[in-house]
Design a protein around this motif. Sequence first.
Motif, PDB file in Angstrom:
ATOM      1  N   GLY A 119       0.813  -1.213   0.000  1.00  0.00           N
ATOM      2  CA  GLY A 119       0.000   0.000   0.000  1.00  0.00           C
ATOM      3  C   GLY A 119       0.844   1.259   0.000  1.00  0.00           C
ATOM      4  O   GLY A 119       1.867   1.346   0.685  1.00  0.00           O
ATOM      5  N   MET A 120       0.413   2.235  -0.785  1.00  0.00           N
ATOM      6  CA  MET A 120       1.037   3.555  -0.813  1.00  0.00           C
ATOM      7  C   MET A 120      -0.061   4.581  -0.570  1.00  0.00           C
ATOM      8  O   MET A 120      -1.145   4.494  -1.155  1.00  0.00           O
ATOM      9  N   GLY A 121       0.208   5.546   0.263  1.00  0.00           N
ATOM     10  CA  GLY A 121      -0.791   6.565   0.524  1.00  0.00           C
ATOM     11  C   GLY A 121      -0.476   7.295   1.815  1.00  0.00           C
ATOM     12  O   GLY A 121       0.668   7.342   2.256  1.00  0.00           O
ATOM     13  N   ALA A 122      -1.512   7.877   2.443  1.00  0.00           N
ATOM     14  CA  ALA A 122      -1.292   8.648   3.663  1.00  0.00           C
ATOM     15  C   ALA A 122      -2.606   8.836   4.388  1.00  0.00           C
ATOM     16  O   ALA A 122      -3.690   8.625   3.842  1.00  0.00           O
ATOM     17  N   GLY A 123      -2.504   9.243   5.653  1.00  0.00           N
ATOM     18  CA  GLY A 123      -3.653   9.637   6.442  1.00  0.00           C
ATOM     19  C   GLY A 123      -3.624  11.142   6.650  1.00  0.00           C
ATOM     20  O   GLY A 123      -2.622  11.693   7.125  1.00  0.00           O
ATOM     21  N   LEU A 124      -4.691  11.820   6.282  1.00  0.00           N
ATOM     22  CA  LEU A 124      -4.762  13.277   6.403  1.00  0.00           C
ATOM     23  C   LEU A 124      -5.602  13.634   7.623  1.00  0.00           C
ATOM     24  O   LEU A 124      -6.812  13.366   7.648  1.00  0.00           O
TER      25      LEU A 124
END
Length: 241
Positions: A119-124
Motif C-alpha cells: 500500500g502507498m498513501g497517507a492519512g490526512l
Amino acid sequence: MDTSSFRAFMIGALLLVSSPCFAATVSFTGSVTGNALIYDPATDYSPATGYSPPGNLGGYDALITLSGFNAALGALNSVTLTTLVSGSLEFKQAYNIYGAPTNILNAVLYISGGTPYGGMGAGLPFTFSSSGNPSFFDTGVQTSSSGPSSYTNNLSTTFGPFFVNTIYVPVLAYVYLLPGNTSYIGNATSTFFYRETVTYDYTPSAPSAPEPATWATMLLGFAGVAFMAYRRKSKPALLAA
C-alpha cells in the motif's frame, strides 16, 4: 585533413560506435479523484468490536492504470513509486456528547493505493471545533495534502510484477472518526485526489555489433569524407602553382 587528423577522426568515430550504454529512466503517471466513504459512529462503531466497515468498503473507490516496464529497453535496475494525496472534509451536522474535549471533532481521511509492493498513501488529519455549543453544524470545508513521498526498490527478485503491459492500482479512501469523541454525524462530505508515478531506472541494451558489410560501408564512408577534405585542402595549392 592530414594523416594524424584522419587517424584521430577514425578513432573517435569507432569509440562513438562502441561506447557503453549508461543508465536511463522512464516514468508513467496516473491520477484519480473521487468521494471518500464516511464511517458513521452511529452505525459503524461498537464499543465491543470497534469500527465495522460499511458494506462496500471491501472494494475500491477508483482504479489507476500504469504501464509496466518493457524488457526490450534493457536491464531494470530499480523501481520507484511516488505518491501525492490530498483531500477535503466537511461536516454539515455532528454531535459530540461522549465526554471528549469540549466541541472538538477529530477525523482522519485515509487514502491508499494497492501496488505490487503493497500500500502507498497517507492519512490526512482534520480537527474541527465550535464554541458554545456541543453540536456541530456546517463546519466548513477543510483541506489537507501529503507528499510527494517515494519508495524505491532495487531488488531484482521483486521486479516480476512490473514486467507486464498494465499495472492496476486500486485506490481506497475513507474518513475515520477517532473513537469516543463523536456520537453522530450527518451530511458529511469528503473528496480526495490520488496521484501515483512509477519510475523505472534501467541500463539500455547495448547496440548489437555491426555486420561485416556494415563495417565495410562505414569505413568507405569515413574514407570518402577524408578524401573530400584532402581535395579541398590541396586544390588551392594546385591553383597557386
